[in-house]
Motif scaffolding. Structure first.
Motif, PDB file in Angstrom:
ATOM      1  N   THR A 194       0.813  -1.219   0.000  1.00 18.76           N
ATOM      2  CA  THR A 194       0.000   0.000   0.000  1.00 18.76           C
ATOM      3  C   THR A 194       0.843   1.264   0.000  1.00 18.76           C
ATOM      4  N   HIS A 228      -3.858  -2.376  -6.044  1.00 15.98           N
ATOM      5  CA  HIS A 228      -4.867  -1.399  -6.470  1.00 15.98           C
ATOM      6  C   HIS A 228      -4.164  -0.120  -6.929  1.00 15.98           C
ATOM      7  N   THR A 230      -4.557   2.852  -6.154  1.00 16.32           N
ATOM      8  CA  THR A 230      -4.247   3.761  -5.051  1.00 16.32           C
ATOM      9  C   THR A 230      -2.940   3.390  -4.353  1.00 16.32           C
ATOM     10  N   ALA A 255      -8.987  -2.416  -2.851  1.00 22.02           N
ATOM     11  CA  ALA A 255      -7.956  -1.533  -2.311  1.00 22.02           C
ATOM     12  C   ALA A 255      -7.362  -2.081  -1.017  1.00 22.02           C
TER      13      ALA A 255
END
Length: 313
Positions: A194, A228, A230, A255
């Motif tokens: 992430t 994802h 993001t 996500a």
């Protein structure tokens, strides 16, 4: 036989599509049991091969409808020695099943290819270990480890090698060297956490530049998959040369982090239209992103939404 090995058409200015999340579609939408997430076992039976054909056909239909090229990725992400051994496959069994994966794609190409929809046959390689956890491996060891699978692709007439969900630079470098030794162009696809970095630590820029430096730039192009938008959109920087080496995206529908997805017993298929808008925003910033598809949680709905967002009717 190989048709595009010496001149991959997706390196031009045209947009190409590929498929979505093969394993998550089979498991969560079709109720298919895939031991160790290995879809290659379906190649063993006529029923399994027909199921795989039916999986690819909606994506090929979309590509033909829109007059776009298509990259056919084989269902062999797990067909390497470590994962194969868990399923009872020795070296000869893996050679046979990897060649069967390419044969399936040749049959699909024979049926679906048109002058407006060139179909590239890509033999898929996965990491030696788990796609979400890095394993330490030396470059030479990685080259030797992945060489038999890539040799099987070359013998079966694949146009290229596609290596997905890579988390470790030495393994990516070894795969690139093994592909070059067989005269096969390769695409290397990294996955990120992430924070936009590989779980092993490097940034996408560091990963691309390090592998290019070790291989003399032998990979045909790079991709990002199994994350994802993001998670990685801020890791890209307009105007930096390395971004030009990125050619494609196969993003997750969700996500959620890799750790969350790994522990999930249900499918988070996200929002196909939102995913399409995110792809469009990335393409506007980075027009070199020409190969569009999906990864975990995505299916034909997501790829159609991506196509509608990114490609004029």
């Amino acid at each position: 036989m190989a048709r595009y090995r010496d001149a991959l058409p997706q390196l031009g200015e045209a947009t190409f599509l590929t498929d979505g999340g093969l394993e998550t579609t089979l498991i969560f939408h079709q109720g298919v049991e895939l031991p160790h997430f290995a879809s290659f076992v379906l190649l063993e039976t006529e029923e399994g091969r027909q199921r795989l054909r039916r999986y690819y056909e909606p994506y090929l239909t979309l590509a033909r409808e829109r007059g776009l090229g298509f990259v056919l990725d084989s269902p062999t992400w797990r067909a390497n020695p470590d994962w194969g051994a868990r399923l009872g496959y020795d070296a000869e069994g893996l050679r046979r099943i990897n060649m069967a994966g390419i044969a399936l794609l040749h049959a699909l190409r024979d049926e679906w290819e048109t002058p407006q929809t060139p179909c590239v046959v890509s033999g898929v390689v996965g990491p030696r270990g788990d796609g979400y956890r890095p394993g330490r491996i030396a470059i030479g060891e990685a080259e030797r480890y992945h060489a038999p699978q890539i040799a099987a692709f070359a013998e079966a007439g694949a146009d290229m090698v596609g290596a997905f969900t890579l988390t470790e630079l030495h393994e990516a470098t070894g795969i690139a060297r093994a592909a070059a030794a067989q005269g096969l162009p390769c695409a290397l696809s990294f996955t990120v956490e992430t924070n936009g970095r590989l779980v092993s630590g490097p940034s996408l820029r560091e990963a691309v530049e390090a592998v290019d430096a070790e291989t003399g730039g032998s990979p045909a192009y790079y991709m990002v998959n199994c994350a994802h938008p993001t998670h990685f959109e801020q890791a890209l920087a307009a105007g930096e040369g390395w971004v030009g080496r990125l050619r494609g995206i196969r993003a997750n529908a969700s996500a959620k982090s890799h750790a969350e997805l790994d522990e999930s017993t249900t499918l988070d298929d996200g929002d196909p239209r939102d995913l399409g808008r995110r792809y469009r925003a990335l393409r506007q910033r980075f027009p070199g992103l020409r190969l569009l598809g999906g990864c975990c949680g995505t299916d034909e709905r997501h790829v159609r939404a991506i196509c509608e967002a990114c490609v004029a009717a």
